[in-house]
Write an enzyme that holds these catalytic residues in place. Structure first.
Site, PDB file in Angstrom:
ATOM      1  N   ASP A   1       0.732  -9.791  -5.890  1.00 16.63           N
ATOM      2  CA  ASP A   1       2.044  -9.248  -5.524  1.00 16.63           C
ATOM      3  C   ASP A   1       2.151  -7.808  -6.027  1.00 16.63           C
ATOM      4  O   ASP A   1       3.109  -7.420  -6.692  1.00 16.63           O
ATOM      5  CB  ASP A   1       3.187 -10.101  -6.081  1.00 16.63           C
ATOM      6  CG  ASP A   1       4.533  -9.751  -5.432  1.00 16.63           C
ATOM      7  OD1 ASP A   1       4.515  -9.241  -4.302  1.00 16.63           O
ATOM      8  OD2 ASP A   1       5.584  -9.983  -6.059  1.00 16.63           O
TER       9      ASP A   1
ATOM     10  N   HIS B   1       4.765   1.688  -8.269  1.00 16.83           N
ATOM     11  CA  HIS B   1       5.967   2.518  -8.237  1.00 16.83           C
ATOM     12  C   HIS B   1       5.703   3.862  -8.902  1.00 16.83           C
ATOM     13  O   HIS B   1       4.840   3.983  -9.778  1.00 16.83           O
ATOM     14  CB  HIS B   1       7.125   1.824  -8.966  1.00 16.83           C
ATOM     15  CG  HIS B   1       7.775   0.728  -8.194  1.00 16.83           C
ATOM     16  ND1 HIS B   1       8.404   0.942  -6.994  1.00 16.83           N
ATOM     17  CD2 HIS B   1       7.899  -0.597  -8.454  1.00 16.83           C
ATOM     18  CE1 HIS B   1       8.895  -0.205  -6.541  1.00 16.83           C
ATOM     19  NE2 HIS B   1       8.593  -1.154  -7.409  1.00 16.83           N
TER      20      HIS B   1
ATOM     21  N   LEU C   1       0.810  -1.214   0.000  1.00 10.88           N
ATOM     22  CA  LEU C   1       0.000   0.000   0.000  1.00 10.88           C
ATOM     23  C   LEU C   1       0.847   1.270   0.000  1.00 10.88           C
ATOM     24  O   LEU C   1       0.345   2.356  -0.252  1.00 10.88           O
ATOM     25  CB  LEU C   1      -0.933  -0.001   1.216  1.00 10.88           C
ATOM     26  CG  LEU C   1      -1.982  -1.121   1.244  1.00 10.88           C
ATOM     27  CD1 LEU C   1      -2.807  -1.051   2.519  1.00 10.88           C
ATOM     28  CD2 LEU C   1      -2.888  -1.056   0.022  1.00 10.88           C
ATOM     29  N   ARG C   2       2.135   1.126   0.348  1.00  7.66           N
ATOM     30  CA  ARG C   2       3.133   2.211   0.257  1.00  7.66           C
ATOM     31  C   ARG C   2       2.994   3.324   1.287  1.00  7.66           C
ATOM     32  O   ARG C   2       3.799   4.257   1.293  1.00  7.66           O
ATOM     33  CB  ARG C   2       3.127   2.831  -1.140  1.00  7.66           C
ATOM     34  CG  ARG C   2       3.444   1.887  -2.270  1.00  7.66           C
ATOM     35  CD  ARG C   2       4.787   1.223  -2.108  1.00  7.66           C
ATOM     36  NE  ARG C   2       5.217   0.517  -3.312  1.00  7.66           N
ATOM     37  CZ  ARG C   2       6.201  -0.386  -3.324  1.00  7.66           C
ATOM     38  NH1 ARG C   2       6.822  -0.687  -2.199  1.00  7.66           N
ATOM     39  NH2 ARG C   2       6.558  -0.966  -4.440  1.00  7.66           N
TER      40      ARG C   2
END
Length: 430
Positions: A309, A313, A66-67
Site C-alpha cells: 500500500d 508523499h 506511482l503519483r
C-alpha cells in the site's frame, strides 16, 4: 533478451510448485530454461552467485501509488519503479487514484504504460476507476478500460454515492469478467477521522474511525457480491470483524479474496507517536487485538495477499497537526524486511509469506506470473535474509521518506531483481 543467465547455489523457494531446494536456475531469452541441471551446451553470459541467499519469484504488489501524472512533486514513475526493483518487486498494480487525472480513460492507462516503459519497468498493471472521476455517481467505461490493459476496477478510497451504484457497478464488472477491488469504508461513519476509535483517540482527543466503518462496508459488499455474482477483492483490511465476515463468506463459497498492508501486521494504535504523522494511515492502525487477528487471517488463508500500500508523499504533506496531514506510508523498500520479521517472530513460515507476495496475488490478477516453472518469464528476486541495513537516505530510492520505520535497522535486503530475464536491480551496482 537473448542473454543467458545462470543463478548459482541459491536456496530456491517457489511456493506455486512446492519447491524448496538449493540449486541453480538457467535463463535464456527472458524465460526459465532449466532448474538444477544445465541444459546441453548452455554457456552463461552472466553468472549470479546466490550462495546463502534466497531465490524466489519476483514479488507482485497489489497497491502502489506511482503519483505520475499529476503528482510528480511527490514522486515519479521513474523513482518509484526503481524503488520497486530494489525491493524485489517485479509487477505492480496501480490504483486509480494514483495519479491526476484518475485512471478512468484508456488514454491515462496508455500514458502510465508509456512512462513505465521509458523507466525500463514494463510490468505495471493499472486498476481502472469504478466510477467516472472516482466521483461515485456514474459508472466508468469498464470494458474500454479492460481492453486498454486494466486488470481490475476499483473506486480506491473514494465512496460511492449509494448501494444502488455499487450494485450496478458489480453487475457491469461481472458481465466483463472483471474483479472489483473494494476498499471497505462506510464514509459517513469514518468522516474526517484520522485514527482508530480506541484509547489513543480518547487520550488525545483526535477524530476517530470506528471498526464498524469497515465491517459494515464489508457486510454490505458481501450481500451484493452474492446478489450479482461479481468477484470481489477486499483491499487493505484493518479489523478483526472484517476478517471474520470474509472468512465466513469464503466458507460458503462466495468469490471473495482479501489483502492487508504490511504495516497493519506490525503496528497498532499503541505504536503511534502523537506528533509523528508517518503513523497517519487509512485505514488507521487499530488495536493490538485487530493486528493479531490480521496475522491470524494471513496464517489461515482468509487474507491471501500482503501488499505494501505504497503512498509516497512530499515533505509538506506530512507537515502539520496529525489530523491535517495526508495519510499514507512509503512502503516498497520495507516490504521484504518486514516480511522476514514476521518469519523471525514465528507468525508465518518463509514459504507462506513468499506465497502471499508471489503466486497468490498472481492468481487474483489472473496473470501467468509469481512462479518459477519451466518456460515462465524469469521474474526473480534474490535476497540475503541476514543482511542488516539502515533505513535512511543512503539506502532509500523512493521519493517519499514518509515511513515510521525511518532510522531503524532492518534485516533482509534484496541483492538482485530480474524482470523477464533482464537484471533491473543489483545491490552491487549501487
Amino acid at each position: 533478451m537473448s542473454a543467458r543467465i545462470e543463478i548459482q547455489h541459491g536456496r530456491i523457494i517457489d511456493p506455486a510448485n512446492n519447491l524448496d531446494a538449493v540449486g541453480s536456475i538457467y535463463i535464456k531469452s527472458g524465460k526459465i530454461l532449466a532448474l538444477f541441471e544445465a541444459p546441453n551446451g548452455f554457456i552463461a553470459d552472466t553468472i549470479i552467485d546466490a550462495k546463502n541467499k534466497i531465490v524466489c519469484p519476483g514479488f507482485i504488489d497489489l497497491s502502489v501509488r506511482l503519483r505520475e501524472p499529476g503528482y510528480s512533486y511527490k514522486a515519479t514513475i521513474s523513482s518509484e519503479t526503481k524503488a520497486a526493483a530494489s525491493a524485489g518487486i517485479t509487477s505492480i498494480c496501480v490504483p486509480p487514484d494514483s495519479c491526476k487525472p484518475v485512471i478512468d480513460t484508456p488514454a491515462v492507462v496508455e500514458l502510465i504504460k508509456d512512462k513505465a516503459e521509458i523507466a525500463n519497468y514494463t510490468q505495471v498493471y493499472p486498476i481502472g476507476a469504478l466510477s467516472q472521476r472516482l466521483a461515485g455517481k456514474e459508472l466508468s467505461a469498464m470494458f474500454a478500460l479492460k481492453q486498454s490493459g486494466c486488470v481490475a476496477v476499483s473506486n480506491a478510497s473514494q465512496p460511492l454515492e449509494n448501494l444502488v451504484i455499487l450494485r450496478r457497478a458489480m453487475e457491469y464488472a461481472a458481465s466483463h469478467d472483471l474483479t472489483v477491488f473494494y476498499r471497505p469504508n462506510e464514509a459517513a461513519l469514518s468522516y474526517q477521522g484520522c485514527v482508530h476509535e480506541g484509547h489513543f483517540a480518547t487520550k488525545y482527543g483526535l477524530p476517530a474511525i470506528p471498526e464498524a466503518a469497515e465491517s459494515i462496508a464489508v457486510a454490505e459488499c458481501l450481500e451484493l457480491a452474492e446478489l450479482t455474482g461479481c468477484r470481489i477483492h477486499f483491499s487493505q483490511l484493518s479489523s478483526k470483524r472484517a476478517v471474520i465476515k470474509i472468512h465466513q463468506a469464503q466458507k460458503y463459497g462466495l468469490k471473495v479474496s482479501a489483502d492487508v498492508a504490511m504495516h497493519q501486521l506490525h503496528l497498532s494504535e499503541d505504536d503511534i507517536e502523537i506528533f509523528n504523522s508517518a503513523y497517519h494511515v487509512q485505514p488507521p492502525l487499530r488495536s493490538v487485538a485487530d493486528k493479531n487477528y490480521l496475522q491470524e487471517g494471513v496464517l489461515n488463508g482468509t487474507i491471501a495477499v500482503i501488499c505494501s500500500d505504497h503512498q509516497p508523499h512530499d515533505f509538506d504533506a506530512k507537515l502539520g497537526a496529525f489530523p491535517e496531514t495526508e495519510a499514507g506510508i512509503s512502503a516498497l523498500e520495507t516490504l521484504l524486511p518486514l516480511s522476514l520479521k514476521l518469519v523471525a517472530e514465528q507468525k508465518i513460515s518463509l514459504t507462506d509469506v513468499i506465497a502471499c507476495l508471489t503466486c497468490k496475488p498472481a492468481q487474483i490478477l489472473g496473470i501467468n506470473s509469481g512462479n518459477l516453472a519451466l518456460g515462465s518469464a524469469a521474474d526473480i528476486c534474490i535476497f540475503d535474509p541476514t543482511l542488516e541495513w539502515l533505513c535512511n537516505h543512503e539506502n532509500w530510492l523512493s521519493a517519499g521518506n514518509n515511513t515510521p520505520f525511518w532510522g531503524n535497522t532492518l534485516v533482509g535486503r534484496v541483492t538482485h531483481t530480474l524482470q523477464a530475464g533482464k537484471l533491473i536491480y543489483s545491490l552491487e551496482n549501487l
